[in-house]
Design an enzyme around this catalytic site. Structure first.
Site, PDB file in Angstrom:
ATOM      1  N   ARG A 102       0.881  -1.183   0.000  1.00  0.00           N
ATOM      2  CA  ARG A 102       0.000   0.000   0.000  1.00  0.00           C
ATOM      3  C   ARG A 102       0.909   1.220   0.000  1.00  0.00           C
ATOM      4  O   ARG A 102       1.714   1.396   0.926  1.00  0.00           O
ATOM      5  CB  ARG A 102      -0.893   0.010   1.239  1.00  0.00           C
ATOM      6  CG  ARG A 102      -1.483   1.392   1.495  1.00  0.00           C
ATOM      7  CD  ARG A 102      -2.557   1.400   2.542  1.00  0.00           C
ATOM      8  NE  ARG A 102      -3.759   0.775   2.055  1.00  0.00           N
ATOM      9  CZ  ARG A 102      -4.972   0.934   2.614  1.00  0.00           C
ATOM     10  NH1 ARG A 102      -5.117   1.694   3.678  1.00  0.00           N
ATOM     11  NH2 ARG A 102      -6.023   0.336   2.106  1.00  0.00           N
ATOM     12  N   HIS A 129      -7.575   0.786  -6.138  1.00  0.00           N
ATOM     13  CA  HIS A 129      -7.759  -0.043  -4.929  1.00  0.00           C
ATOM     14  C   HIS A 129      -8.508  -1.321  -5.346  1.00  0.00           C
ATOM     15  O   HIS A 129      -9.661  -1.536  -4.967  1.00  0.00           O
ATOM     16  CB  HIS A 129      -8.538   0.750  -3.885  1.00  0.00           C
ATOM     17  CG  HIS A 129      -8.456   0.193  -2.502  1.00  0.00           C
ATOM     18  ND1 HIS A 129      -7.694  -0.912  -2.163  1.00  0.00           N
ATOM     19  CD2 HIS A 129      -9.055   0.593  -1.326  1.00  0.00           C
ATOM     20  CE1 HIS A 129      -7.826  -1.159  -0.877  1.00  0.00           C
ATOM     21  NE2 HIS A 129      -8.652  -0.279  -0.346  1.00  0.00           N
ATOM     22  N   ASP A 224     -17.148   7.566  -1.130  1.00  0.00           N
ATOM     23  CA  ASP A 224     -15.860   7.432  -0.442  1.00  0.00           C
ATOM     24  C   ASP A 224     -15.501   8.806   0.110  1.00  0.00           C
ATOM     25  O   ASP A 224     -16.091   9.824  -0.287  1.00  0.00           O
ATOM     26  CB  ASP A 224     -14.793   6.928  -1.435  1.00  0.00           C
ATOM     27  CG  ASP A 224     -13.430   6.707  -0.800  1.00  0.00           C
ATOM     28  OD1 ASP A 224     -13.352   6.588   0.439  1.00  0.00           O
ATOM     29  OD2 ASP A 224     -12.427   6.649  -1.549  1.00  0.00           O
ATOM     30  N   CYS A 264     -16.178   2.060   1.170  1.00  0.00           N
ATOM     31  CA  CYS A 264     -14.995   1.247   1.468  1.00  0.00           C
ATOM     32  C   CYS A 264     -14.538   1.402   2.916  1.00  0.00           C
ATOM     33  O   CYS A 264     -13.869   0.525   3.451  1.00  0.00           O
ATOM     34  CB  CYS A 264     -13.855   1.605   0.524  1.00  0.00           C
ATOM     35  SG  CYS A 264     -13.437   3.357   0.556  1.00  0.00           S
ATOM     36  N   ARG A 292     -13.404  -8.218   2.541  1.00  0.00           N
ATOM     37  CA  ARG A 292     -11.994  -7.985   2.224  1.00  0.00           C
ATOM     38  C   ARG A 292     -11.193  -9.247   2.545  1.00  0.00           C
ATOM     39  O   ARG A 292     -10.323  -9.665   1.790  1.00  0.00           O
ATOM     40  CB  ARG A 292     -11.441  -6.804   3.040  1.00  0.00           C
ATOM     41  CG  ARG A 292     -12.015  -5.442   2.676  1.00  0.00           C
ATOM     42  CD  ARG A 292     -11.591  -4.997   1.312  1.00  0.00           C
ATOM     43  NE  ARG A 292     -10.146  -4.939   1.163  1.00  0.00           N
ATOM     44  CZ  ARG A 292      -9.361  -3.936   1.555  1.00  0.00           C
ATOM     45  NH1 ARG A 292      -9.893  -2.869   2.118  1.00  0.00           N
ATOM     46  NH2 ARG A 292      -8.050  -3.977   1.371  1.00  0.00           N
TER      47      ARG A 292
HETATM   48  N1  NVA Z   1      -9.831   7.006  -1.283  1.00  0.00           N
HETATM   49  C1  NVA Z   1      -9.419   6.577   0.034  1.00  0.00           C
HETATM   50  C2  NVA Z   1      -9.669   5.116   0.206  1.00  0.00           C
HETATM   51  C3  NVA Z   1      -9.323   4.585   1.585  1.00  0.00           C
HETATM   52  C4  NVA Z   1      -9.531   3.109   1.711  1.00  0.00           C
HETATM   53  C5  NVA Z   1      -7.958   6.897   0.232  1.00  0.00           C
HETATM   54  O1  NVA Z   1      -7.165   6.673  -0.683  1.00  0.00           O
HETATM   55  O2  NVA Z   1      -7.602   7.400   1.311  1.00  0.00           O
HETATM   56  N1   CP Z   2     -11.020   0.253   2.920  1.00  0.00           N
HETATM   57  C1   CP Z   2      -9.735   0.186   3.300  1.00  0.00           C
HETATM   58  O1   CP Z   2      -8.833  -0.104   2.504  1.00  0.00           O
HETATM   59  O2   CP Z   2      -9.527   0.447   4.617  1.00  0.00           O
HETATM   60  P1   CP Z   2      -8.146   0.660   5.367  1.00  0.00           P
HETATM   61  O3   CP Z   2      -7.570   1.972   4.881  1.00  0.00           O
HETATM   62  O4   CP Z   2      -8.495   0.688   6.816  1.00  0.00           O
HETATM   63  O5   CP Z   2      -7.221  -0.469   5.027  1.00  0.00           O
END
Ligand code: NVA
Ligand code: CP
Length: 306
Positions: A102, A129, A224, A264, A292
């Site tokens: 990530r 994602h 989101d 999400c 997930r």
């Molecule tokens: N769009 C959000 C998704 C978090 C799971 C981010 O990138 O922070």
């Molecule tokens: N939805 C998601 O990816 O959550 P986290 O940022 O908590 O991993």
């Protein structure tokens, strides 16, 4: 399939195969049937951004598959001090059976996958994602009994979720409508790729700035955060333009009466969604979070099992 970087790279059959395996592993898990498909294997988990769901679901998933999850915070590994992706890949492939990452720049994940001769799983970049969308499609299937022909409406920021939702819907045969403000539209290249994917699939894609048009007759309504990780300094400016894109009772009422609400997570109540919608009876947010685990087990088993 060596890696999971983008759902755009997968065939429709590969996406459906992952969803089917996710459902099967979930069923076995509920019945207490062990499935140690990755016994003796180790997954390295590189995080340069925060996470609750992703970290926990990958760690638990790897453990349930009989393998070992190794958490690698960028604060602790040399990547965070400037060691190259190339050298990191070449070292980690000597120890590990797979890498989950990530991070911010999508190009870093692409490079890691190119350099490492072990599977690489994208667990969120600024651009995409994919693991989340596999869990979301699995959840939609469980609630609706089908995917093909459903209408999926995404309302909000043209971000990593919007991008992966377009790719996922195209592969799984859903119609997809995305409504974003003019200033925060989806990435142009992703939108072009998505249009191509829809041409090759069964669903239709609508990209608009009108949330009412996008949500009309939707089976699935998704939003989101307006402020993704790394955009904290833009918060005040972004909030000003997103007011009409809040999923509240009034907007949600324009979807089908039996529509499900998805997010999400993490969610910011009172911003992208109101409490009455996200905590209401049509919300399936915790099913998504649970899935997930099952969807990612399918990804790991597919990429890493002998
Ligand atoms: N769009 C959000 C998704 C978090 C799971 C981010 O990138 O922070
Ligand atoms: N939805 C998601 O990816 O959550 P986290 O940022 O908590 O991993």
């Amino acid at each position: 399939m060596k890696d999971l970087i983008s759902l755009h790279d997968l065939t429709a059959e590969e996406v459906m195969g992952l969803l089917e395996l996710g459902l099967k592993l979930k069923d076995e898990n509920k019945k207490g049937i062990p499935h140690k498909l990755l016994a003796g294997k180790t997954l390295g988990m590189i995080f340069t951004k925060s996470s609750t769901r992703t970290r926990v679901s990958f760690e638990v998933g790897m453990t349930q598959l009989g393998g070992y999850p190794l958490f690698l915070s960028s604060n602790d590994i040399q990547l965070g001090r400037g060691e190259t992706i190339h050298d990191t890949a070449k070292v980690l492939e000597r120890y590990l059976d797979g890498i989950m990452i990530r991070t911010y720049a999508h190009s870093d994940v692409v490079e890691l996958a190119e350099e490492a001769n072990i599977p690489v799983i994208n667990a969120l970049t600024d651009l995409l994602h994919p693991c989340q969308v596999l869990a979301d499609l699995m959840t939609a299937y469980e609630h609706k009994g089908r995917l093909e022909g459903l209408k999926f409406a995404y309302i909000g920021d043209g971000n990593n979720m919007a991008h992966s939702i377009m790719y996922g819907c195209a592969k799984a045969g859903l119609d997809c409508a995305v409504a974003t403000p003019a200033q925060y539209q989806c990435d142009a290249e992703v939108a072009e790729n998505a249009k191509e994917d829809f041409k090759a699939g069964k669903g239709q894609l609508l990209i608009t700035q009108d949330p009412a048009e996008a949500i009309k007759d939707a089976d699935i309504v998704y939003t989101d955060t307006w402020v993704s990780m790394g955009q904290e300094s833009e918060k005040a400016q972004k909030i000003k333009v997103f007011g009409d894109y809040q999923v509240n009772k009034e907007l949600f009422a324009k979807a089908k009466s039996d529509a499900i609400f998805m997010h999400c997570l993490p969610a910011y109540r009172g911003f992208e969604v109101t409490e009455d919608v996200i905590d209401g009876p049509q919300s399936v947010i915790f099913d998504e979070a649970e899935n997930r685990l099952h969807a990612q087990k399918a990804v790991m088993a597919t990429l890493m099992a002998d």
